[in-house]
Design a protein around this motif. Structure first.
Motif, PDB file in Angstrom:
ATOM      1  N   TYR A  47       0.839  -1.192   0.000  1.00  0.00           N
ATOM      2  CA  TYR A  47       0.000   0.000   0.000  1.00  0.00           C
ATOM      3  C   TYR A  47       0.882   1.253   0.000  1.00  0.00           C
ATOM      4  CZ  TYR A  47      -3.320   3.546   1.535  1.00  0.00           C
ATOM      5  OH  TYR A  47      -4.076   4.680   1.618  1.00  0.00           O
ATOM      6  N   GLY A  48       0.514   2.264  -0.806  1.00  0.00           N
ATOM      7  CA  GLY A  48       1.214   3.543  -0.794  1.00  0.00           C
ATOM      8  C   GLY A  48       2.550   3.487  -1.518  1.00  0.00           C
ATOM      9  N   HIS A  49       3.496   4.335  -1.068  1.00  0.00           N
ATOM     10  CA  HIS A  49       4.846   4.451  -1.639  1.00  0.00           C
ATOM     11  C   HIS A  49       4.793   4.737  -3.138  1.00  0.00           C
ATOM     12  CE1 HIS A  49       6.272   3.280   2.190  1.00  0.00           C
ATOM     13  NE2 HIS A  49       6.111   1.975   2.059  1.00  0.00           N
ATOM     14  N   ALA A  50       3.912   5.637  -3.551  1.00  0.00           N
ATOM     15  CA  ALA A  50       3.722   5.883  -4.990  1.00  0.00           C
ATOM     16  C   ALA A  50       4.997   6.402  -5.642  1.00  0.00           C
ATOM     17  CB  ALA A  50       2.572   6.878  -5.192  1.00  0.00           C
ATOM     18  N   TRP A  51       5.680   7.353  -4.979  1.00  0.00           N
ATOM     19  CA  TRP A  51       6.879   7.942  -5.587  1.00  0.00           C
ATOM     20  C   TRP A  51       8.006   6.925  -5.678  1.00  0.00           C
ATOM     21  CZ3 TRP A  51       6.937  12.171  -8.326  1.00  0.00           C
ATOM     22  CH2 TRP A  51       5.974  13.155  -8.097  1.00  0.00           C
ATOM     23  N   ILE A  52       8.124   6.072  -4.667  1.00  0.00           N
ATOM     24  CA  ILE A  52       9.201   5.070  -4.699  1.00  0.00           C
ATOM     25  C   ILE A  52       8.935   4.067  -5.809  1.00  0.00           C
ATOM     26  CG2 ILE A  52      10.390   3.312  -3.352  1.00  0.00           C
ATOM     27  CD1 ILE A  52       9.702   4.865  -0.857  1.00  0.00           C
ATOM     28  N   LYS A  53       7.672   3.692  -5.990  1.00  0.00           N
ATOM     29  CA  LYS A  53       7.348   2.765  -7.084  1.00  0.00           C
ATOM     30  C   LYS A  53       7.651   3.398  -8.441  1.00  0.00           C
ATOM     31  CE  LYS A  53       3.711   0.218  -4.633  1.00  0.00           C
ATOM     32  NZ  LYS A  53       2.286  -0.143  -4.621  1.00  0.00           N
ATOM     33  N   LYS A  54       7.375   4.699  -8.570  1.00  0.00           N
ATOM     34  CA  LYS A  54       7.713   5.381  -9.824  1.00  0.00           C
ATOM     35  C   LYS A  54       9.219   5.350 -10.059  1.00  0.00           C
ATOM     36  CE  LYS A  54       3.773   8.577 -10.070  1.00  0.00           C
ATOM     37  NZ  LYS A  54       3.365   9.982 -10.115  1.00  0.00           N
ATOM     38  N   ALA A  55       9.975   5.566  -8.977  1.00  0.00           N
ATOM     39  CA  ALA A  55      11.441   5.546  -9.111  1.00  0.00           C
ATOM     40  C   ALA A  55      11.928   4.166  -9.532  1.00  0.00           C
ATOM     41  CB  ALA A  55      12.082   5.953  -7.786  1.00  0.00           C
ATOM     42  N   VAL A  56      11.308   3.108  -9.011  1.00  0.00           N
ATOM     43  CA  VAL A  56      11.723   1.748  -9.364  1.00  0.00           C
ATOM     44  C   VAL A  56      11.431   1.466 -10.837  1.00  0.00           C
ATOM     45  CG1 VAL A  56      11.241  -0.693  -8.953  1.00  0.00           C
ATOM     46  CG2 VAL A  56      11.524   0.854  -7.023  1.00  0.00           C
ATOM     47  N   ILE A  57      10.290   1.954 -11.328  1.00  0.00           N
ATOM     48  CA  ILE A  57       9.963   1.767 -12.755  1.00  0.00           C
ATOM     49  C   ILE A  57      11.042   2.434 -13.620  1.00  0.00           C
ATOM     50  CG2 ILE A  57       8.342   2.451 -14.568  1.00  0.00           C
ATOM     51  CD1 ILE A  57       7.279   0.143 -13.041  1.00  0.00           C
ATOM     52  N   LEU A  58      11.423   3.664 -13.286  1.00  0.00           N
ATOM     53  CA  LEU A  58      12.456   4.355 -14.069  1.00  0.00           C
ATOM     54  C   LEU A  58      13.801   3.651 -13.922  1.00  0.00           C
ATOM     55  CD1 LEU A  58      11.658   8.144 -13.490  1.00  0.00           C
ATOM     56  CD2 LEU A  58      10.908   6.635 -15.321  1.00  0.00           C
ATOM     57  N   LEU A  59      14.071   3.102 -12.734  1.00  0.00           N
ATOM     58  CA  LEU A  59      15.329   2.395 -12.514  1.00  0.00           C
ATOM     59  C   LEU A  59      15.428   1.166 -13.420  1.00  0.00           C
ATOM     60  CD1 LEU A  59      17.095   1.704  -9.213  1.00  0.00           C
ATOM     61  CD2 LEU A  59      16.374  -0.283 -10.497  1.00  0.00           C
ATOM     62  N   MET A  60      14.311   0.430 -13.557  1.00  0.00           N
ATOM     63  CA  MET A  60      14.347  -0.762 -14.401  1.00  0.00           C
ATOM     64  C   MET A  60      14.451  -0.402 -15.878  1.00  0.00           C
ATOM     65  SD  MET A  60      11.948  -3.651 -12.636  1.00  0.00           S
ATOM     66  CE  MET A  60      10.487  -2.712 -12.318  1.00  0.00           C
ATOM     67  N   LEU A  61      13.929   0.764 -16.266  1.00  0.00           N
ATOM     68  CA  LEU A  61      14.069   1.201 -17.666  1.00  0.00           C
ATOM     69  C   LEU A  61      15.480   1.715 -17.933  1.00  0.00           C
ATOM     70  CD1 LEU A  61      10.651   3.011 -18.062  1.00  0.00           C
ATOM     71  CD2 LEU A  61      11.334   0.907 -19.193  1.00  0.00           C
ATOM     72  N   GLY A  62      16.030   2.502 -16.995  1.00  0.00           N
ATOM     73  CA  GLY A  62      17.405   2.972 -17.124  1.00  0.00           C
ATOM     74  C   GLY A  62      17.572   4.073 -18.147  1.00  0.00           C
ATOM     75  N   GLY A  63      18.714   4.748 -18.066  1.00  0.00           N
ATOM     76  CA  GLY A  63      19.041   5.799 -19.024  1.00  0.00           C
ATOM     77  C   GLY A  63      19.790   5.218 -20.221  1.00  0.00           C
ATOM     78  N   MET A  64      20.564   6.068 -20.889  1.00  0.00           N
ATOM     79  CA  MET A  64      21.326   5.641 -22.059  1.00  0.00           C
ATOM     80  C   MET A  64      22.804   5.565 -21.686  1.00  0.00           C
ATOM     81  SD  MET A  64      19.458   4.980 -24.626  1.00  0.00           S
ATOM     82  CE  MET A  64      20.762   4.963 -25.837  1.00  0.00           C
ATOM     83  N   GLU A  65      23.376   4.376 -21.824  1.00  0.00           N
ATOM     84  CA  GLU A  65      24.815   4.218 -21.581  1.00  0.00           C
ATOM     85  C   GLU A  65      25.586   4.753 -22.777  1.00  0.00           C
ATOM     86  OE1 GLU A  65      28.048   0.605 -20.864  1.00  0.00           O
ATOM     87  OE2 GLU A  65      25.925   0.174 -21.150  1.00  0.00           O
ATOM     88  N   LYS A  66      26.653   5.517 -22.491  1.00  0.00           N
ATOM     89  CA  LYS A  66      27.417   6.127 -23.590  1.00  0.00           C
ATOM     90  C   LYS A  66      28.903   5.844 -23.377  1.00  0.00           C
ATOM     91  CE  LYS A  66      24.256   9.904 -24.749  1.00  0.00           C
ATOM     92  NZ  LYS A  66      23.160   9.530 -23.850  1.00  0.00           N
ATOM     93  N   ASN A  67      29.562   5.420 -24.448  1.00  0.00           N
ATOM     94  CA  ASN A  67      31.010   5.238 -24.460  1.00  0.00           C
ATOM     95  C   ASN A  67      31.576   6.195 -25.510  1.00  0.00           C
ATOM     96  OD1 ASN A  67      31.398   2.961 -22.567  1.00  0.00           O
ATOM     97  ND2 ASN A  67      30.080   1.903 -24.037  1.00  0.00           N
TER      98      ASN A  67
END
Length: 776
Positions: free
Chosen positions: A300-320
């Motif tokens: 129950y609750g923790h809406a912002w933390i769940k949103k953060a976890v969704i973005l964490l699993m998607l991830g950003g763009m790795e650049k070399n």
């Protein structure tokens, strides 16, 4: 195994005909690329030898055929280019293709496969150094001036019986022999150890592993942490015992082909309907909220933390970059908070959804266990490299529970992984760098066990800034004492416990029992269940739907791997402007936020904005994505302790003020009554607001004050007196101070404040006289 010469020649003729029929182009490419191993597909062998029984015998007893196959490949190569192979060299043969029932994991590698050809999938955990192994030795006798040769064969040889490994020192007549090392022939030799992949390992059991011998061109074709499929012959060796014969054998796999598996080996299968539904959900305005609700509906609750976890699993763009700079795309997150606020349950939810996730605990893992270790081989005594949890979780997620219980030395070991995303080893003569491109999700308790609201977040967390700055997001999760929230949590938990899954339906999170999931089309939304989801809302409102776990996995996998957004100019300007504001706010505020604002914070905003663009299946990172990332950052950095209760009280006050401004004086009482009726209707219709009332509940003083309110009052009152260096203060000013700066769920009434001051007076802390309070 010693095969009769006549049988070997017959097999060789059959294989030469097979190669000349199908594989002439591959042999020409082998000569052109200067390779010495021909890869043959098992399906071609089945097709060509369909009439005879050779196709199945090659898989069941490959030792009979391997030397003949190598001789046939060597002869076919010499027919194309006679000068390609030197004297004594031969072309080796490896296999690939669909092994069907013979494609196994180390756990399924049982005695029935001994002596046959198998394909074993797993993850490399250990690699030995590459050593030369003698094939033929040449010896010179100074007395007679003659040369003698000797060949050596062991369990890995395909032709002839194994020979001894002792060098001759004298010839038949007793003359001394000198070894000519320059004329001897050697081949490269390496031993590997592969373990079953973590996501497919049986829960609660030790992962199984198998030793592999790689020779010639197969050495150094993989490193610890790589996922491989190794085709080879499974052999048994006599067990080592002190002088006696032991009936227990140890087994090894003699490799003839090693292929690296992509992380996408276990990728989900998308149907056209799945793709339509994914694009339909991405087009929704509430796609972010829908995905976060679906992450762990049992929490129950923790809406912002769940949103953060969704973005964490998607991830950003790795650049070399071309100059060698590596910019990580993985997002790291940490949760600090009171016990019993579902931190570990959130980690379990991540383990359930992420394609690759490894779970460890602070006390159960050491620094080298997380990164990499140099170990000694029991058989040879040589040093070899062993991969740790973070290397095994390359391109995945590492969940570390009880992060605060780790030793400081072990915690320092993960600094390099969290930013550079490599593990560098420089000890025992081994210098190596292993990839560890993983996201870290950590859960920890505050330094005193529970969160002390009188201290700043930094003092509560008790971790150094060098480690905290590597975490992109840090959430403080508090156990809020509020009757409305408690009743909602208890109702939610009781619904979970009352739910019964006896007909094979989907569970609370949309999962089928015992993993009976099939590839193909999957349900998008979890079906409504009154026992699980509660009563339906009135006034035509529908219950908030959640996605099934299977579809959520597909959505995250699709958005993560198919979409590669680019940063736009307007998003760049907004991010730069927001970063400057965060730096200024961080320098002005006294208490500070949860995280230090550094240049890493700027990269964090870029990663979060990129992940949000992936979530919307957008090829461009727009200003709206940057705004969504900044909302999440502001919540993580300047986390208000009682957000839900504060918001409700502010909304109630604003509603009362607006009603008083709109309504004439004479009708004010009637409008208040209507407001109360509307509030009662809203309580029935909206389950999220159980405490919609006009007056704060604390105005009615019952004569007793809870311990939490006493502690809160004393802290705010004492802090105000110390900050302003006051010796006395009026009671009216005290009421203003504690109600404006307090952290209680409701306001303090005048009677309650008087009772609290009298208690302090009884404790000889203050003295009350003439409407003023004097500090003693």
């Amino acid at each position: 195994m010693d095969v009769p010469e006549e049988t070997r020649l017959r097999h060789k003729r059959d294989f030469i005909h097979f190669l000349e029929t199908i594989y002439m182009d591959e042999i020409k490419a082998l000569v052109q690329n200067k390779r010495h191993r021909l890869i043959v597909n098992v399906s071609d062998i089945h097709t060509h030898f369909r009439e005879s029984e050779s196709s199945s015998r090659i898989l069941k007893t490959p030792i009979e055929y391997m030397q003949s196959f190598c001789d046939a490949a060597t002869e076919a190569t010499r027919n194309i280019d006679p000068k390609y192979l030197k004297e004594g060299e031969q072309v080796l043969v490896g296999f690939e293709g669909h092994f069907v029932s013979r494609r196994v994991t180390p756990r399924e590698l049982l005695s029935e496969f001994i002596g046959s050809l198998v394909c074993v999938e797993g993850i490399v955990t250990k690699c030995s150094l590459v050593r030369p192994k003698v094939v033929k030795s040449v010896h010179f006798c100074p007395s007679t001036g003659e040369f003698t040769n000797r060949e050596y064969r062991d369990i890995t040889s395909h032709a002839g019986l194994p020979t001894g490994s002792v060098y001759p020192t004298r010839d038949d007549n007793g003359n001394l022999l000198v070894t000519e090392y320059g004329l001897c022939k050697y081949k490269d030799h390496q031993t590997l150890s592969i373990q079953e992949v973590p996501e497919n390992a049986a829960p609660g059991q030790l992962p199984r592993s198998v030793d592999v011998i790689a020779e010639d061109d197969l050495v150094d074709s993989c490193k610890p942490g790589d996922r491989v499929a190794i085709v080879g012959i499974y052999k048994a060796l006599p067990g080592k015992s002190k002088g006696s014969v032991n009936g227990v054998f140890r087994t090894i796999l003699i490799a003839n082909n090693i292929s690296l598996l992509n992380k996408e080996a276990n990728a989900p299968i998308y149907t056209p309907r799945d793709l339509q539904e994914i694009k339909k959900i991405a087009a929704r305005d509430d796609a972010f909220d829908l995905l976060s609700r679906s992450l762990a509906p049992s929490i129950y609750g923790h809406a912002w933390i769940k949103k953060a976890v969704i973005l964490l699993m998607l991830g950003g763009m790795e650049k070399n970059l071309k100059n060698g700079t590596h910019l990580r795309g993985d997002i790291n997150m940490m949760m600090v908070g009171d016990p019993s606020v579902a931190k570990s349950q959130l980690l379990r939810a991540i383990m359930n959804i992420a394609p690759l996730a490894i779970s460890t605990t602070g006390r159960g893992s050491s620094g080298v266990g997380l990164t990499a270790a140099v170990t000694s081989d029991q058989e040879t005594g040589e040093r070899r490299l062993e991969a740790g949890a973070m290397v095994l979780a390359d391109k995945g997620i590492v969940c570390i529970d009880e992060f605060d219980k780790m030793n400081d030395q072990d915690r320092v070991a993960i600094h390099e992984v969290m930013e550079q995303q490599t593990v560098t080893i420089a000890k025992a003569g081994i210098h190596a760098s292993l990839n560890a491109r993983c996201s870290v999700v950590a859960a920890a308790n505050p330094i005193y066990g529970t969160y002390d609201r009188s201290l700043t977040p930094t003092k509560n967390i008790g971790l150094p800034d060098s480690l905290l700055s590597r975490f992109d997001l840090l959430f403080i999760v508090l156990d809020q004492m509020d009757a409305g929230i408690d009743s909602m949590i208890s109702e939610h938990v009781l619904r979970m416990h009352r739910y019964q899954n006896d007909r094979g339906e989907a569970g609370p999170d949309g999962n089928l029992p015992y993993g009976r999931e099939e590839d193909g089309e999957s349900e998008v939304f979890v079906k409504y269940n009154r026992m699980l989801h509660g009563k339906k809302k009135k006034r035509g409102q529908t219950n908030e739907k959640t996605l099934t776990i299977k579809f959520l996995k597909k959505y995250i996998h699709y958005a993560k791997h198919r979409i590669q957004p680019e940063l736009t100019d307007e998003a760049s300007e907004r991010i730069a402007e927001a970063y400057a504001d965060l730096r200024n706010a961080g320098s002005d505020t006294k208490t500070g936020g949860t995280l230090p604002i550094t240049a890493r914070t700027l990269e964090t905003i870029i990663r979060l904005a990129t992940a949000h663009a992936k979530l919307k299946l957008s090829r461009k990172v727009t200003k709206a994505d940057a705004e969504a990332a900044l909302k999440l950052m502001n919540f993580a950095i300047y986390h208000q302790e009682l957000t839900e209760m504060d918001e409700r009280e502010q909304e109630e006050r604003q509603r009362e003020q607006s009603e008083q401004e709109r309504t004439p004086r004479g009708n004010q009482r009637r409008s208040n009554d209507n407001g109360q009726e509307n509030a009662s209707v809203n309580v029935e219709s909206e389950a999220a607001d159980p405490m919609d009332v006009d007056e704060p509940p604390s105005e009615q003083f019952s004569g007793t004050v809870s311990a939490a309110r006493i502690e809160s009052f004393e802290r705010v009152f004492g802090q105000h007196m110390r900050t302003n260096r006051l010796d006395d203060i009026s009671i009216a000013d005290i009421e203003t101070v504690v109600n404006n700066n307090g952290v209680g769920a409701s306001r303090y009434s005048a009677d309650e404040i008087m009772a609290l001051l009298e208690k302090l007076q009884d404790d000889n802390k203050v003295m009350i006289s003439d409407g003023k309070v004097h500090i003693i």
